[in-house]
Design a protein around this motif. Structure first.
Motif, PDB file in Angstrom:
ATOM      1  N   ALA A 254      46.561  42.880  47.172  1.00 30.27           N
ATOM      2  CA  ALA A 254      45.152  42.776  46.791  1.00 30.27           C
ATOM      3  C   ALA A 254      45.032  43.142  45.317  1.00 30.27           C
ATOM      4  CB  ALA A 254      44.297  43.697  47.644  1.00 30.27           C
ATOM      5  N   GLU A 255      44.608  42.179  44.491  1.00 30.80           N
ATOM      6  CA  GLU A 255      44.645  42.391  43.047  1.00 30.80           C
ATOM      7  C   GLU A 255      43.278  42.606  42.404  1.00 30.80           C
ATOM      8  OE1 GLU A 255      47.030  39.469  40.993  1.00 30.80           O
ATOM      9  OE2 GLU A 255      48.800  40.706  41.406  1.00 30.80           O
ATOM     10  N   ALA A 256      42.216  42.047  42.966  1.00 26.96           N
ATOM     11  CA  ALA A 256      40.923  42.139  42.299  1.00 26.96           C
ATOM     12  C   ALA A 256      39.808  41.790  43.268  1.00 26.96           C
ATOM     13  CB  ALA A 256      40.879  41.183  41.095  1.00 26.96           C
ATOM     14  N   VAL A 257      38.586  42.138  42.858  1.00 25.05           N
ATOM     15  CA  VAL A 257      37.371  41.659  43.518  1.00 25.05           C
ATOM     16  C   VAL A 257      36.673  40.781  42.496  1.00 25.05           C
ATOM     17  CG1 VAL A 257      35.141  42.296  44.508  1.00 25.05           C
ATOM     18  CG2 VAL A 257      37.167  43.668  45.015  1.00 25.05           C
ATOM     19  N   ASP A 258      36.487  39.488  42.824  1.00 26.78           N
ATOM     20  CA  ASP A 258      35.948  38.561  41.832  1.00 26.78           C
ATOM     21  C   ASP A 258      34.427  38.650  41.731  1.00 26.78           C
ATOM     22  OD1 ASP A 258      34.864  37.041  43.916  1.00 26.78           O
ATOM     23  OD2 ASP A 258      36.315  35.407  43.752  1.00 26.78           O
ATOM     24  N   THR A 259      33.828  37.807  40.892  1.00 28.34           N
ATOM     25  CA  THR A 259      32.390  37.898  40.637  1.00 28.34           C
ATOM     26  C   THR A 259      31.548  37.521  41.850  1.00 28.34           C
ATOM     27  OG1 THR A 259      32.437  35.660  39.704  1.00 28.34           O
ATOM     28  CG2 THR A 259      32.617  37.518  38.167  1.00 28.34           C
ATOM     29  N   ASP A 260      32.165  36.920  42.861  1.00 29.68           N
ATOM     30  CA  ASP A 260      31.455  36.603  44.103  1.00 29.68           C
ATOM     31  C   ASP A 260      31.688  37.662  45.179  1.00 29.68           C
ATOM     32  OD1 ASP A 260      30.318  34.159  43.207  1.00 29.68           O
ATOM     33  OD2 ASP A 260      32.247  33.156  43.513  1.00 29.68           O
ATOM     34  N   GLY A 261      32.380  38.744  44.812  1.00 30.45           N
ATOM     35  CA  GLY A 261      32.641  39.809  45.767  1.00 30.45           C
ATOM     36  C   GLY A 261      33.817  39.534  46.684  1.00 30.45           C
ATOM     37  N   ARG A 262      34.568  38.474  46.394  1.00 29.70           N
ATOM     38  CA  ARG A 262      35.713  38.119  47.237  1.00 29.70           C
ATOM     39  C   ARG A 262      36.953  38.904  46.821  1.00 29.70           C
ATOM     40  NH1 ARG A 262      35.916  31.755  46.368  1.00 29.70           N
ATOM     41  NH2 ARG A 262      36.002  32.591  44.234  1.00 29.70           N
ATOM     42  N   LEU A 263      37.818  39.155  47.792  1.00 27.37           N
ATOM     43  CA  LEU A 263      39.071  39.865  47.533  1.00 27.37           C
ATOM     44  C   LEU A 263      40.132  38.852  47.113  1.00 27.37           C
ATOM     45  CD1 LEU A 263      40.489  42.675  47.727  1.00 27.37           C
ATOM     46  CD2 LEU A 263      41.234  41.973  50.013  1.00 27.37           C
ATOM     47  N   VAL A 264      40.717  39.049  45.945  1.00 25.74           N
ATOM     48  CA  VAL A 264      41.748  38.147  45.435  1.00 25.74           C
ATOM     49  C   VAL A 264      43.114  38.700  45.811  1.00 25.74           C
ATOM     50  CG1 VAL A 264      42.729  37.054  43.386  1.00 25.74           C
ATOM     51  CG2 VAL A 264      40.250  37.449  43.529  1.00 25.74           C
ATOM     52  N   ILE A 265      43.869  37.897  46.568  1.00 20.41           N
ATOM     53  CA  ILE A 265      45.177  38.319  47.077  1.00 20.41           C
ATOM     54  C   ILE A 265      46.262  37.457  46.439  1.00 20.41           C
ATOM     55  CG2 ILE A 265      46.645  38.500  49.130  1.00 20.41           C
ATOM     56  CD1 ILE A 265      44.098  39.013  50.762  1.00 20.41           C
ATOM     57  N   ARG A 266      47.302  38.127  45.925  1.00 17.26           N
ATOM     58  CA  ARG A 266      48.465  37.420  45.383  1.00 17.26           C
ATOM     59  C   ARG A 266      49.565  37.414  46.436  1.00 17.26           C
ATOM     60  NH1 ARG A 266      52.877  39.468  43.147  1.00 17.26           N
ATOM     61  NH2 ARG A 266      51.854  41.462  42.711  1.00 17.26           N
ATOM     62  N   THR A 267      49.997  36.222  46.812  1.00 17.17           N
ATOM     63  CA  THR A 267      51.026  36.092  47.847  1.00 17.17           C
ATOM     64  C   THR A 267      52.411  36.314  47.248  1.00 17.17           C
ATOM     65  OG1 THR A 267      51.370  33.721  47.523  1.00 17.17           O
ATOM     66  CG2 THR A 267      49.574  34.379  48.999  1.00 17.17           C
ATOM     67  N   ALA A 268      53.400  36.387  48.126  1.00 18.42           N
ATOM     68  CA  ALA A 268      54.786  36.585  47.677  1.00 18.42           C
ATOM     69  C   ALA A 268      55.258  35.424  46.809  1.00 18.42           C
ATOM     70  CB  ALA A 268      55.704  36.749  48.884  1.00 18.42           C
ATOM     71  N   GLU A 269      54.625  34.256  46.981  1.00 20.84           N
ATOM     72  CA  GLU A 269      54.994  33.080  46.190  1.00 20.84           C
ATOM     73  C   GLU A 269      54.279  33.041  44.843  1.00 20.84           C
ATOM     74  OE1 GLU A 269      55.867  32.894  50.194  1.00 20.84           O
ATOM     75  OE2 GLU A 269      53.793  32.828  49.431  1.00 20.84           O
ATOM     76  N   GLY A 270      53.442  34.078  44.580  1.00 23.59           N
ATOM     77  CA  GLY A 270      52.742  34.136  43.306  1.00 23.59           C
ATOM     78  C   GLY A 270      51.429  33.374  43.273  1.00 23.59           C
ATOM     79  N   GLN A 271      50.996  32.852  44.414  1.00 25.18           N
ATOM     80  CA  GLN A 271      49.712  32.158  44.489  1.00 25.18           C
ATOM     81  C   GLN A 271      48.583  33.160  44.663  1.00 25.18           C
ATOM     82  OE1 GLN A 271      49.584  28.717  44.088  1.00 25.18           O
ATOM     83  NE2 GLN A 271      51.779  29.017  43.679  1.00 25.18           N
ATOM     84  N   HIS A 272      47.412  32.824  44.107  1.00 25.83           N
ATOM     85  CA  HIS A 272      46.240  33.678  44.253  1.00 25.83           C
ATOM     86  C   HIS A 272      45.216  32.988  45.152  1.00 25.83           C
ATOM     87  CE1 HIS A 272      48.016  35.537  40.672  1.00 25.83           C
ATOM     88  NE2 HIS A 272      47.331  36.615  40.997  1.00 25.83           N
ATOM     89  N   GLU A 273      44.697  33.740  46.113  1.00 24.78           N
ATOM     90  CA  GLU A 273      43.667  33.202  47.001  1.00 24.78           C
ATOM     91  C   GLU A 273      42.538  34.211  47.127  1.00 24.78           C
ATOM     92  OE1 GLU A 273      43.101  31.388  51.520  1.00 24.78           O
ATOM     93  OE2 GLU A 273      45.077  31.424  50.587  1.00 24.78           O
ATOM     94  N   ALA A 274      41.303  33.719  46.992  1.00 23.04           N
ATOM     95  CA  ALA A 274      40.131  34.582  47.110  1.00 23.04           C
ATOM     96  C   ALA A 274      39.607  34.534  48.541  1.00 23.04           C
ATOM     97  CB  ALA A 274      39.047  34.139  46.131  1.00 23.04           C
ATOM     98  N   VAL A 275      39.504  35.694  49.166  1.00 22.65           N
ATOM     99  CA  VAL A 275      39.083  35.805  50.559  1.00 22.65           C
ATOM    100  C   VAL A 275      37.635  36.290  50.602  1.00 22.65           C
ATOM    101  CG1 VAL A 275      39.485  37.019  52.734  1.00 22.65           C
ATOM    102  CG2 VAL A 275      41.426  36.252  51.348  1.00 22.65           C
ATOM    103  N   GLY A 276      36.773  35.510  51.222  1.00 25.68           N
ATOM    104  CA  GLY A 276      35.365  35.888  51.283  1.00 25.68           C
ATOM    105  C   GLY A 276      34.961  36.509  52.595  1.00 25.68           C
TER     106      GLY A 276
END
Length: 287
Positions: A254-276
């Protein structure tokens, strides 16, 4: 123990002298003031869910209505989980926000995170206990070196606003905990477990944070909400598993909380996904 027990109070109401009832009139005098956010404050002995009750009455109520229950028989957390605790052992209350045109509706989702920041801030001031935030809506305390959930937040949209429910375990003992991973302010060695000053502190903190956020048009950066949430969020920097709607899971850091309040997760493959939306589990660090 308060010395102003009402004359003729039933034995049941005062059967546990360590858990006296809230002083509803005193709370109203302190919080429902002209020009402030809070417009009404009602304390009921028991109800199914303060969120359900307040949501049903929301269309006829002005912004700033507060409903508190000494006991909830059908309290709900996220994902329809139950929230049950002994009478007068915690704070179980809901508040009504109606941001109106002052805040774009796409930013109303921040009210869950705002309530977390405000509650943690209020408890720090009034109880002298550090309360961390677990994304998106859990409140954590440390008990014997272990993170434990002591509270939760549930926000629900109503016709012209949002009802935010907050549940906090205050005086629960180890034997009373619903699950071993739960905690309470008392178990976290809080300096204060008197529910009256705790509720006043949380509601005043909510008023302050909501006012700043509303004045900023709901902008989480301009209001300081995004930065403060990130600073107090125990999820950030952790290895987590997000259990997402539809049965999918996502594991990463878990790397950040974006401007929409979503949790930004960096996967083992280096991809970033925002979870709402979803349930986030803190995992042990990978060595």
């Amino acid at each position: 123990m308060p010395s102003d027990a009402p004359a003729g109070a039933s034995a049941g109401r005062w059967s546990n002298l360590e858990r006296p009832p809230l002083n509803a009139e005193g709370l109203r005098r302190a919080l429902v003031t002209g020009g402030g956010l809070w417009t009404s404050l009602e304390v009921v002995d028991t109800t199914g869910s303060t969120n359900t009750d307040l949501a049903a009455r929301a269309p006829e109520l002005p912004e700033g209505a507060v409903l508190v229950a000494e006991e909830q028989s059908a309290g709900r957390g996220r994902l329809d989980r139950s929230w049950v605790a002994p009478a007068r052992s915690g704070l179980f209350f809901s508040v009504l926000f109606k941001p109106g045109d002052a805040v774009p509706q796409e930013r109303w989702g921040w009210l869950t995170l705002l309530a977390g920041v405000a509650t943690a801030t209020g408890l720090s001031r009034a109880a002298g206990v550090d309360t961390a935030l677990k994304w998106p809506n859990d409140l954590l305390v440390t008990v014997d070196g272990e993170e434990r959930k002591t509270g939760g937040i549930l926000a629900e949209r109503v016709a012209d606003g949002v009802v935010v429910g907050i549940g906090l375990n205050v005086s629960l003992t180890e034997d009373e905990l619903p699950v071993p991973a739960a905690g309470s302010l008392a178990l976290a060695k809080a300096a204060v477990t008197d529910r009256d000053p705790l509720l006043r502190a949380v509601l005043r903190s909510l008023e302050e944070w909501y006012g700043n956020w509303r004045t900023a048009g709901g902008d989480p950066a301009a209001s300081g909400l995004q930065e403060t949430y990130a600073a107090g969020c125990a999820t950030l920097g952790r290895h987590v598993r997000a259990e997402l709607p539809g049965g999918r899971t996502l594991t990463g850091t878990a790397e950040a909380v974006d401007t929409d309040g979503r949790l930004v997760i960096r996967t083992a493959e280096g991809q970033h996904e925002a979870v709402g939306a979803g349930d986030v589990v803190h995992l042990r660090s990978v060595h």
